[in-house]
Design a protein around this motif. Structure first.
Motif, PDB file in Angstrom:
ATOM      1  N   VAL A  52       7.564  -3.092 -19.095  1.00 42.43           N
ATOM      2  CA  VAL A  52       6.411  -3.908 -18.721  1.00 42.43           C
ATOM      3  C   VAL A  52       5.752  -3.347 -17.479  1.00 42.43           C
ATOM      4  CG1 VAL A  52       5.711  -6.159 -17.846  1.00 42.43           C
ATOM      5  CG2 VAL A  52       7.240  -6.019 -19.807  1.00 42.43           C
ATOM      6  N   ARG A  53       6.576  -2.948 -16.481  1.00 39.99           N
ATOM      7  CA  ARG A  53       6.032  -2.389 -15.253  1.00 39.99           C
ATOM      8  C   ARG A  53       5.308  -1.084 -15.545  1.00 39.99           C
ATOM      9  NH1 ARG A  53      10.314  -2.716 -12.492  1.00 39.99           N
ATOM     10  NH2 ARG A  53      11.089  -0.590 -12.665  1.00 39.99           N
ATOM     11  N   LYS A  54       5.860  -0.301 -16.475  1.00 37.00           N
ATOM     12  CA  LYS A  54       5.218   0.974 -16.831  1.00 37.00           C
ATOM     13  C   LYS A  54       3.864   0.736 -17.497  1.00 37.00           C
ATOM     14  CE  LYS A  54       4.578   4.582 -19.837  1.00 37.00           C
ATOM     15  NZ  LYS A  54       3.831   4.635 -21.097  1.00 37.00           N
ATOM     16  N   ASP A  55       3.798  -0.252 -18.412  1.00 35.24           N
ATOM     17  CA  ASP A  55       2.533  -0.541 -19.073  1.00 35.24           C
ATOM     18  C   ASP A  55       1.475  -0.990 -18.075  1.00 35.24           C
ATOM     19  OD1 ASP A  55       3.493   0.098 -21.536  1.00 35.24           O
ATOM     20  OD2 ASP A  55       4.090  -1.949 -22.052  1.00 35.24           O
ATOM     21  N   GLN A  56       1.918  -1.692 -17.015  1.00 41.14           N
ATOM     22  CA  GLN A  56       0.971  -2.208 -16.047  1.00 41.14           C
ATOM     23  C   GLN A  56       0.525  -1.161 -15.043  1.00 41.14           C
ATOM     24  OE1 GLN A  56       3.226  -5.431 -14.442  1.00 41.14           O
ATOM     25  NE2 GLN A  56       2.550  -6.905 -15.995  1.00 41.14           N
ATOM     26  N   GLU A  57       1.435  -0.208 -14.715  1.00 41.49           N
ATOM     27  CA  GLU A  57       1.179   0.653 -13.570  1.00 41.49           C
ATOM     28  C   GLU A  57       1.034   2.121 -13.915  1.00 41.49           C
ATOM     29  OE1 GLU A  57       4.489  -0.212 -11.121  1.00 41.49           O
ATOM     30  OE2 GLU A  57       3.806  -2.201 -10.560  1.00 41.49           O
ATOM     31  N   PHE A  58       1.704   2.628 -14.962  1.00 42.01           N
ATOM     32  CA  PHE A  58       1.717   4.084 -15.198  1.00 42.01           C
ATOM     33  C   PHE A  58       0.370   4.567 -15.715  1.00 42.01           C
ATOM     34  CE2 PHE A  58       4.290   7.764 -15.195  1.00 42.01           C
ATOM     35  CZ  PHE A  58       3.686   8.598 -16.099  1.00 42.01           C
TER      36      PHE A  58
ATOM     37  N   ARG B  49       4.107   5.505  -5.516  1.00 44.80           N
ATOM     38  CA  ARG B  49       4.135   5.436  -6.977  1.00 44.80           C
ATOM     39  C   ARG B  49       3.119   6.405  -7.571  1.00 44.80           C
ATOM     40  NH1 ARG B  49       2.912   0.391  -7.394  1.00 44.80           N
ATOM     41  NH2 ARG B  49       5.077  -0.313  -7.205  1.00 44.80           N
ATOM     42  N   SER B  50       1.920   6.425  -7.015  1.00 43.87           N
ATOM     43  CA  SER B  50       0.882   7.329  -7.504  1.00 43.87           C
ATOM     44  C   SER B  50       1.284   8.784  -7.312  1.00 43.87           C
ATOM     45  CB  SER B  50      -0.425   7.039  -6.771  1.00 43.87           C
ATOM     46  OG  SER B  50      -1.427   7.960  -7.131  1.00 43.87           O
ATOM     47  N   ARG B  51       1.860   9.086  -6.153  1.00 50.15           N
ATOM     48  CA  ARG B  51       2.265  10.458  -5.867  1.00 50.15           C
ATOM     49  C   ARG B  51       3.385  10.910  -6.792  1.00 50.15           C
ATOM     50  NH1 ARG B  51       4.013  11.585   0.181  1.00 50.15           N
ATOM     51  NH2 ARG B  51       5.696  10.209  -0.497  1.00 50.15           N
ATOM     52  N   SER B  52       4.357  10.032  -7.072  1.00 53.11           N
ATOM     53  CA  SER B  52       5.476  10.407  -7.945  1.00 53.11           C
ATOM     54  C   SER B  52       4.998  10.644  -9.368  1.00 53.11           C
ATOM     55  CB  SER B  52       6.553   9.322  -7.921  1.00 53.11           C
ATOM     56  OG  SER B  52       6.105   8.135  -8.542  1.00 53.11           O
ATOM     57  N   ARG B  53       4.037   9.804  -9.835  1.00 56.71           N
ATOM     58  CA  ARG B  53       3.516   9.992 -11.189  1.00 56.71           C
ATOM     59  C   ARG B  53       2.810  11.344 -11.320  1.00 56.71           C
ATOM     60  NH1 ARG B  53       1.890   4.312 -11.139  1.00 56.71           N
ATOM     61  NH2 ARG B  53      -0.227   4.932 -10.596  1.00 56.71           N
ATOM     62  N   LYS B  54       1.985  11.675 -10.321  1.00 59.60           N
ATOM     63  CA  LYS B  54       1.271  12.948 -10.360  1.00 59.60           C
ATOM     64  C   LYS B  54       2.249  14.125 -10.309  1.00 59.60           C
ATOM     65  CE  LYS B  54      -2.931  11.142  -8.158  1.00 59.60           C
ATOM     66  NZ  LYS B  54      -3.778  11.171  -6.935  1.00 59.60           N
ATOM     67  N   TYR B  55       3.289  13.988  -9.495  1.00 57.13           N
ATOM     68  CA  TYR B  55       4.264  15.069  -9.341  1.00 57.13           C
ATOM     69  C   TYR B  55       5.012  15.316 -10.648  1.00 57.13           C
ATOM     70  CZ  TYR B  55       8.092  17.802  -7.337  1.00 57.13           C
ATOM     71  OH  TYR B  55       9.013  18.789  -7.069  1.00 57.13           O
ATOM     72  N   VAL B  56       5.465  14.220 -11.284  1.00 59.40           N
ATOM     73  CA  VAL B  56       6.207  14.366 -12.543  1.00 59.40           C
ATOM     74  C   VAL B  56       5.316  14.955 -13.625  1.00 59.40           C
ATOM     75  CG1 VAL B  56       7.414  13.129 -14.366  1.00 59.40           C
ATOM     76  CG2 VAL B  56       7.823  12.522 -11.999  1.00 59.40           C
ATOM     77  N   MET B  57       4.070  14.505 -13.691  1.00 62.51           N
ATOM     78  CA  MET B  57       3.161  15.031 -14.703  1.00 62.51           C
ATOM     79  C   MET B  57       2.869  16.511 -14.469  1.00 62.51           C
ATOM     80  SD  MET B  57       0.461  11.962 -15.543  1.00 62.51           S
ATOM     81  CE  MET B  57      -0.213  12.879 -16.919  1.00 62.51           C
ATOM     82  N   ALA B  58       2.768  16.913 -13.212  1.00 58.11           N
ATOM     83  CA  ALA B  58       2.568  18.334 -12.910  1.00 58.11           C
ATOM     84  C   ALA B  58       3.773  19.151 -13.358  1.00 58.11           C
ATOM     85  CB  ALA B  58       2.329  18.523 -11.412  1.00 58.11           C
TER      86      ALA B  58
ATOM     87  N   GLU C  26       9.569   6.182  -9.093  1.00 63.29           N
ATOM     88  CA  GLU C  26       8.570   5.409  -8.362  1.00 63.29           C
ATOM     89  C   GLU C  26       9.160   4.646  -7.185  1.00 63.29           C
ATOM     90  OE1 GLU C  26       6.534   2.954 -11.116  1.00 63.29           O
ATOM     91  OE2 GLU C  26       5.549   4.623 -12.150  1.00 63.29           O
ATOM     92  N   ARG C  27      10.449   4.272  -7.262  1.00 63.09           N
ATOM     93  CA  ARG C  27      11.070   3.503  -6.192  1.00 63.09           C
ATOM     94  C   ARG C  27      12.363   4.176  -5.766  1.00 63.09           C
ATOM     95  NH1 ARG C  27      11.349  -0.034 -10.002  1.00 63.09           N
ATOM     96  NH2 ARG C  27      13.435  -0.690  -9.388  1.00 63.09           N
TER      97      ARG C  27
ATOM     98  N   THR D 190       0.832  -1.213   0.000  1.00 65.73           N
ATOM     99  CA  THR D 190       0.000   0.000   0.000  1.00 65.73           C
ATOM    100  C   THR D 190       0.861   1.256   0.000  1.00 65.73           C
ATOM    101  OG1 THR D 190      -1.756  -1.157   1.180  1.00 65.73           O
ATOM    102  CG2 THR D 190      -1.819   1.252   1.200  1.00 65.73           C
ATOM    103  N   ARG D 191       1.922   1.225   0.827  1.00 68.34           N
ATOM    104  CA  ARG D 191       2.835   2.384   0.862  1.00 68.34           C
ATOM    105  C   ARG D 191       3.510   2.589  -0.485  1.00 68.34           C
ATOM    106  NH1 ARG D 191       4.060   0.317   6.072  1.00 68.34           N
ATOM    107  NH2 ARG D 191       5.893  -0.768   5.244  1.00 68.34           N
ATOM    108  N   GLU D 192       3.938   1.484  -1.122  1.00 68.71           N
ATOM    109  CA  GLU D 192       4.590   1.593  -2.428  1.00 68.71           C
ATOM    110  C   GLU D 192       3.619   2.137  -3.473  1.00 68.71           C
ATOM    111  OE1 GLU D 192       6.176  -2.190  -3.421  1.00 68.71           O
ATOM    112  OE2 GLU D 192       7.874  -2.063  -2.020  1.00 68.71           O
TER     113      GLU D 192
END
Length: 520
Positions: A514-520, A42-51, A253-254, A36-38
């Motif tokens: 592969v991880r990006k396709d699954q999670e990003f 991961r969600s927070r880092s994606r939003k931050y980079v996109m911003a 993300e990590r 859950t923490r990861e």
């Protein structure tokens, strides 16, 4: 229910399975909490980079808006200020030529004061130019404002892709670095809409409001400076490693991936500092074989982006459609809105494909499609113009040309030039590529009307189709695939050092994709 007992070596009996189940339950709880923490990080880092990518791309709206709005505003400027055809070409094309000085200055400026504050400077200079143009009483004053606007655009267009490439995680770099091209297309669409919206006002007022509206996007840059961080790679170059680590922790993300990126950046910076001290400009003028390859790819793709005639299609779309048979100004401006919508839609599609499909396949689709559309447009204007069929086909092929451009050549060009150069040269080498882009854009924009008078509009687009065919060969022969590689790995690839550990690198890249396709 009684569990079967298990006897140990000492003869005692205990419910081993029961104890194991309790322990496994706690392990699962710990694992779920850690997952859950990861996921949250991961969600927070994606939003931050996109911003960060969003705000860094705002300056590119200015270029797009100017391209779109000037195509319609010039119709009213010609009537209000009584400018000649040559002055019209100078007014439209000069921005591209002037912006090259902004791009050249942007490389050195971004190395000195940072990528972030170079974007702020770009917005301020453009605001000054747009304000002057909006109140210009004559062609001469209009050109003074055009000069400021051009320098500001040159600074912004050069620095945004570099900044985004330097803060983006590897697996999403193509997606995020294509944001500037999205915003250019959004700006073009807004410019077309502005033309249509204000075309009903008086000749003296309409074009001034059209140009003044261009100030608004740059106002948001002030807010952006409170959100976006400095580039971690620039921070490492300036010895601010701890700040660079903080940025990478937010954008990756990590944590282990952030540390890996930091180690690569420090290694690249150490090579720069430990090598022979040569001024950047001298290294660009007398490059090593690896840098020479990078320059050919970066400068070449930037030039091909423009000499295939995209700015002629966008700037002069009313003239092109008028040649096809549309005479009413309101209908002409409405048709250009369709062109803008098409361009924006396909750039959005490209952003979701650029990392998964790759840079080179998109370039193949783009350049081949553009070649066919440009040739077909040439044939239509030459043999089928001035009729219902000719108008429909001309509009179709104009939209087709901008669609194929937006699916590949538009975004991939800026992505490539922001990621292929080594850290020490990246800003100024990217600026050199932007200069080539702006020079070619200016030449096309400042000569289109004159060349069209000499060889017809159809003949001009036939020439563009031949150049576009050459771009297909250029992509096939010289452009490498960079998708899925870190900036430091791309540098190694140009130096010929990827082969020795190619399998390992490719496997790691594949896993991340592969991880990006699954999670990003």
């Amino acid at each position: 229910m009684t569990l079967p007992a298990v006897e140990n070596d000492g003869g005692s009996v205990f419910p081993a399975v029961s104890v194991g189940n309790k322990r496994n339950k706690y392990q699962r709880m710990d694992s779920d909490a850690e997952g859950t923490r990861e996921d949250h990080h991961r969600s927070r880092s994606r939003k931050y980079v996109m911003a960060c990518a969003f705000f860094a791309s705002l300056n590119n709206v200015l270029l797009g808006y100017d391209v779109g709005v000037m195509s319609g505003a010039v119709l009213f400027i010609q009537q209000d200020l009584n400018i000649t055809e040559v002055q019209t070409e100078v007014l439209i094309g000069s921005l591209s030529i002037i912006s090259l000085f902004g791009s050249l200055a942007g490389g050195r400026t971004s190395d000195s004061i940072g990528r972030k504050w170079t974007m702020a400077l770009a917005a301020l200079v453009f605001q000054t130019g747009a304000a002057i143009m909006a109140v210009a009483p004559s062609f001469e004053v209009l050109m003074i404002g055009r000069t400021f606007a051009g320098i500001g655009i040159g600074l912004g267009v050069m620095i945004a892709p570099v900044y985004i490439a330097e803060i983006s995680p590897t697996v999403a770099r193509g997606f995020l670095t294509s944001f500037p091209e999205i915003f250019i297309n959004l700006g073009i669409l807004l410019g077309y809409v502005s033309n249509y919206a204000f075309s009903g006002l008086s000749v003296h007022i309409s074009w001034r409001i059209m140009l003044a509206v261009g100030i608004l996007p740059s106002v948001f840059i002030g807010f952006a400076l409170c959100v976006i961080p400095e580039s971690p790679r620039w921070l490492v170059l300036k010895g601010q490693v701890d700040k660079a680590r903080e940025v990478l922790m937010k954008t990756n993300e990590r944590d282990d991936e952030a540390e890996e990126r930091l180690a690569e950046i420090q290694l690249a910076a150490a090579k720069t500092e430990g090598g022979e001290e040569r001024p950047v400009w001298r290294e660009l003028l007398s490059p090593s074989p690896a840098v020479r390859k990078m320059l050919i790819v970066g400068f070449g793709i930037q030039c091909f982006q423009q000499i295939t005639g995209i700015d002629a299609t966008v700037y002069y779309s009313p003239e092109i459609l008028k040649e096809a048979g549309i005479q009413d100004e309101t209908k002409l401006l409405a048709a250009t809105v369709a062109v803008g919508i098409t361009k924006t839609m396909f750039i959005l599609i490209a952003t979701f494909m650029i990392d998964s499909v790759g840079r080179k396949p998109l370039l193949y689709v783009s350049t081949i499609g553009m070649t066919l559309c440009l040739f077909s447009l040439s044939f239509t204007l030459t043999f089928l113009g001035q009729g219902t069929l000719g108008i429909a086909l001309a509009l179709l092929f104009v939209c087709g040309n901008v669609a194929f451009f937006s699916i590949g050549m538009g975004p991939v060009c800026w992505v490539l030039t922001s990621e292929i150069f080594p850290l020490r040269l990246r800003a100024q080498a990217s600026a050199l590529g932007a200069v080539g882009n702006r020079v070619c854009s200016g030449i096309v924009a400042m000569s289109f009307l004159s060349v069209s008078r000499a060889i017809t509009v159809g003949g001009t687009f036939f020439v563009f189709s031949l150049v576009s065919a050459l771009s297909v060969v250029f992509v096939y022969m010289l452009v490498p695939e960079t998708s899925g590689k870190s900036l430091e790995q791309i540098e190694l690839m140009f130096q010929g050092g990827m082969e020795s550990k190619g399998g390992e690198v490719e496997l790691g890249d594949a896993e991340r994709l592969v991880r990006k396709d699954q999670e990003f």
